[in-house]
Scaffold this motif. Structure first.
Motif, PDB file in Angstrom:
ATOM      1  N   PRO A 260       0.831  -1.142  -0.278  1.00 39.13           N
ATOM      2  CA  PRO A 260       0.350   0.051   0.149  1.00 39.13           C
ATOM      3  C   PRO A 260       1.548   0.813  -0.157  1.00 39.13           C
ATOM      4  O   PRO A 260       1.697   1.330   0.289  1.00 39.13           O
ATOM      5  N   VAL A 261       0.347   2.521  -0.114  1.00 44.68           N
ATOM      6  CA  VAL A 261       0.617   3.913  -0.302  1.00 44.68           C
ATOM      7  C   VAL A 261       1.715   3.408   0.803  1.00 44.68           C
ATOM      8  O   VAL A 261       1.025   3.898   2.504  1.00 44.68           O
ATOM      9  N   SER A 262       3.183   4.367   1.051  1.00 49.91           N
ATOM     10  CA  SER A 262       3.870   4.002   2.220  1.00 49.91           C
ATOM     11  C   SER A 262       5.040   6.000   1.995  1.00 49.91           C
ATOM     12  O   SER A 262       4.720   5.398   0.621  1.00 49.91           O
ATOM     13  N   GLN A 263       5.304   6.399   2.885  1.00 54.99           N
ATOM     14  CA  GLN A 263       6.430   7.131   3.329  1.00 54.99           C
ATOM     15  C   GLN A 263       7.867   6.690   3.293  1.00 54.99           C
ATOM     16  O   GLN A 263       8.131   5.812   3.422  1.00 54.99           O
ATOM     17  N   ILE A 264       7.994   7.396   1.873  1.00 54.34           N
ATOM     18  CA  ILE A 264       9.769   7.488   2.417  1.00 54.34           C
ATOM     19  C   ILE A 264      10.078   8.849   2.571  1.00 54.34           C
ATOM     20  O   ILE A 264      10.662   9.662   1.658  1.00 54.34           O
ATOM     21  N   PRO A 265      11.157   8.618   3.372  1.00 52.57           N
ATOM     22  CA  PRO A 265      11.354   9.906   4.350  1.00 52.57           C
ATOM     23  C   PRO A 265      12.557  10.892   2.822  1.00 52.57           C
ATOM     24  O   PRO A 265      13.157  10.359   3.079  1.00 52.57           O
ATOM     25  N   GLY A 266      12.384  11.383   2.720  1.00 44.90           N
ATOM     26  CA  GLY A 266      12.920  12.410   1.430  1.00 44.90           C
ATOM     27  C   GLY A 266      12.586  12.225   0.362  1.00 44.90           C
ATOM     28  O   GLY A 266      13.334  12.464  -0.865  1.00 44.90           O
ATOM     29  N   VAL A 267      12.308  11.490  -0.098  1.00 50.16           N
ATOM     30  CA  VAL A 267      11.611  11.003  -1.323  1.00 50.16           C
ATOM     31  C   VAL A 267      10.093  10.419  -1.068  1.00 50.16           C
ATOM     32  O   VAL A 267       9.965  11.674  -2.247  1.00 50.16           O
ATOM     33  N   GLY A 268       9.473  10.642  -0.593  1.00 54.16           N
ATOM     34  CA  GLY A 268       7.998  10.907  -1.340  1.00 54.16           C
ATOM     35  C   GLY A 268       6.764   9.180  -1.009  1.00 54.16           C
ATOM     36  O   GLY A 268       7.633   9.076  -0.103  1.00 54.16           O
TER      37      GLY A 268
ATOM     38  N   THR B 139      -2.333  -7.002 -13.837  1.00 53.11           N
ATOM     39  CA  THR B 139      -3.675  -7.688 -14.619  1.00 53.11           C
ATOM     40  C   THR B 139      -3.238  -9.160 -15.208  1.00 53.11           C
ATOM     41  O   THR B 139      -3.277 -10.510 -14.982  1.00 53.11           O
ATOM     42  N   GLU B 140      -1.140  -8.915 -15.334  1.00 44.22           N
ATOM     43  CA  GLU B 140      -1.071 -10.351 -15.890  1.00 44.22           C
ATOM     44  C   GLU B 140       0.337 -10.555 -14.994  1.00 44.22           C
ATOM     45  O   GLU B 140       0.940 -11.247 -15.459  1.00 44.22           O
ATOM     46  N   ASN B 141       0.063  -9.914 -13.637  1.00 44.13           N
ATOM     47  CA  ASN B 141       1.204 -10.408 -12.265  1.00 44.13           C
ATOM     48  C   ASN B 141       2.700 -10.003 -12.621  1.00 44.13           C
ATOM     49  O   ASN B 141       3.358 -10.380 -12.856  1.00 44.13           O
ATOM     50  N   ASN B 142       2.816  -8.664 -13.548  1.00 44.52           N
ATOM     51  CA  ASN B 142       3.955  -7.500 -13.577  1.00 44.52           C
ATOM     52  C   ASN B 142       4.266  -6.899 -12.518  1.00 44.52           C
ATOM     53  O   ASN B 142       2.791  -6.400 -11.765  1.00 44.52           O
ATOM     54  N   LEU B 143       4.859  -6.873 -11.956  1.00 47.34           N
ATOM     55  CA  LEU B 143       5.256  -5.977 -10.659  1.00 47.34           C
ATOM     56  C   LEU B 143       5.268  -4.699 -11.256  1.00 47.34           C
ATOM     57  O   LEU B 143       6.176  -4.387 -11.824  1.00 47.34           O
ATOM     58  N   ILE B 144       5.149  -3.051 -10.303  1.00 46.00           N
ATOM     59  CA  ILE B 144       5.245  -2.157 -10.830  1.00 46.00           C
ATOM     60  C   ILE B 144       5.035  -1.538  -9.864  1.00 46.00           C
ATOM     61  O   ILE B 144       4.218  -1.115  -8.943  1.00 46.00           O
ATOM     62  N   GLY B 145       6.096  -0.441  -9.814  1.00 45.30           N
ATOM     63  CA  GLY B 145       6.042   0.915  -9.086  1.00 45.30           C
ATOM     64  C   GLY B 145       5.211   2.132  -8.799  1.00 45.30           C
ATOM     65  O   GLY B 145       5.248   2.220 -10.163  1.00 45.30           O
ATOM     66  N   ILE B 146       4.842   2.423  -8.075  1.00 43.54           N
ATOM     67  CA  ILE B 146       3.967   3.932  -8.443  1.00 43.54           C
ATOM     68  C   ILE B 146       5.475   4.793  -7.389  1.00 43.54           C
ATOM     69  O   ILE B 146       5.034   4.380  -6.196  1.00 43.54           O
ATOM     70  N   TRP B 147       4.612   6.248  -7.418  1.00 43.38           N
ATOM     71  CA  TRP B 147       5.258   6.810  -6.740  1.00 43.38           C
ATOM     72  C   TRP B 147       4.885   8.550  -6.779  1.00 43.38           C
ATOM     73  O   TRP B 147       4.785   8.958  -7.850  1.00 43.38           O
ATOM     74  N   THR B 148       5.212   9.136  -6.163  1.00 47.21           N
ATOM     75  CA  THR B 148       4.815  10.878  -6.210  1.00 47.21           C
ATOM     76  C   THR B 148       6.060  11.541  -4.906  1.00 47.21           C
ATOM     77  O   THR B 148       6.103  11.221  -3.906  1.00 47.21           O
ATOM     78  N   PRO B 149       6.368  11.734  -5.798  1.00 45.12           N
ATOM     79  CA  PRO B 149       7.863  12.526  -4.811  1.00 45.12           C
ATOM     80  C   PRO B 149       7.671  13.479  -3.751  1.00 45.12           C
ATOM     81  O   PRO B 149       6.245  13.906  -4.154  1.00 45.12           O
TER      82      PRO B 149
END
Length: 133
Positions: free
Chosen positions: A104-112, A120-130
């Motif tokens: 789930p959406v998590s905070q990484i200090p200094g990163v975002g 839907t094809e079981n590919n992992l992808i990262g999503i982020w907001t700086p």
């Protein structure tokens, strides 16, 4: 139907490695990538990641030139990250569209803010907001 979300760019990738030093030597020799350790504050709790920054070349239109190399945790693949303006909104649509939320959406200090999903094809992808965006 609903309006399409704004287009989201791939911004960086992360390469997991069983042996970070070995992977660093391989990519530097094979592709000429600049791979340097990133000092990590103890408060971030990612020292064990052995995180290195990768610069693949100059910033050019159409080129993704920034990544990371780190100590593999499980059997995760190379991971690409997409930058979005509304991470909560994007993640809230994942399951409706047939995907799964892996982190789930998590905070990484200094990163975002960051999250990880399976498409839907079981590919992992990262999503982020700086941070500060």
């Amino acid at each position: 139907g609903s309006p399409h979300p704004p287009m989201a760019n791939l911004t960086h990738f992360m390469i997991p490695a069983d042996d970070v030093a070995r992977a660093k030597r391989f990519y530097a020799a094979l592709l000429g990538w600049k791979i340097e350790p990133v000092p990590t504050p103890e408060t971030m709790g990612i020292g064990a990641m052995q995180y290195h920054e990768i610069i693949t070349g100059p910033v050019e239109p159409g080129a993704l030139n920034h990544g990371g190399l780190y100590k593999r945790h499980q059997k995760e693949p190379i991971l690409s990250f997409v930058q979005v303006e509304d991470i909560e909104g994007v993640v809230s649509r994942v399951e409706k569209l047939g995907g799964k939320i892996m982190m789930p959406v998590s905070q990484i200090p200094g990163v975002g803010l960051t999250a990880m999903i399976l498409d839907t094809e079981n590919n992992l992808i990262g999503i982020w907001t700086p941070a500060g965006a």
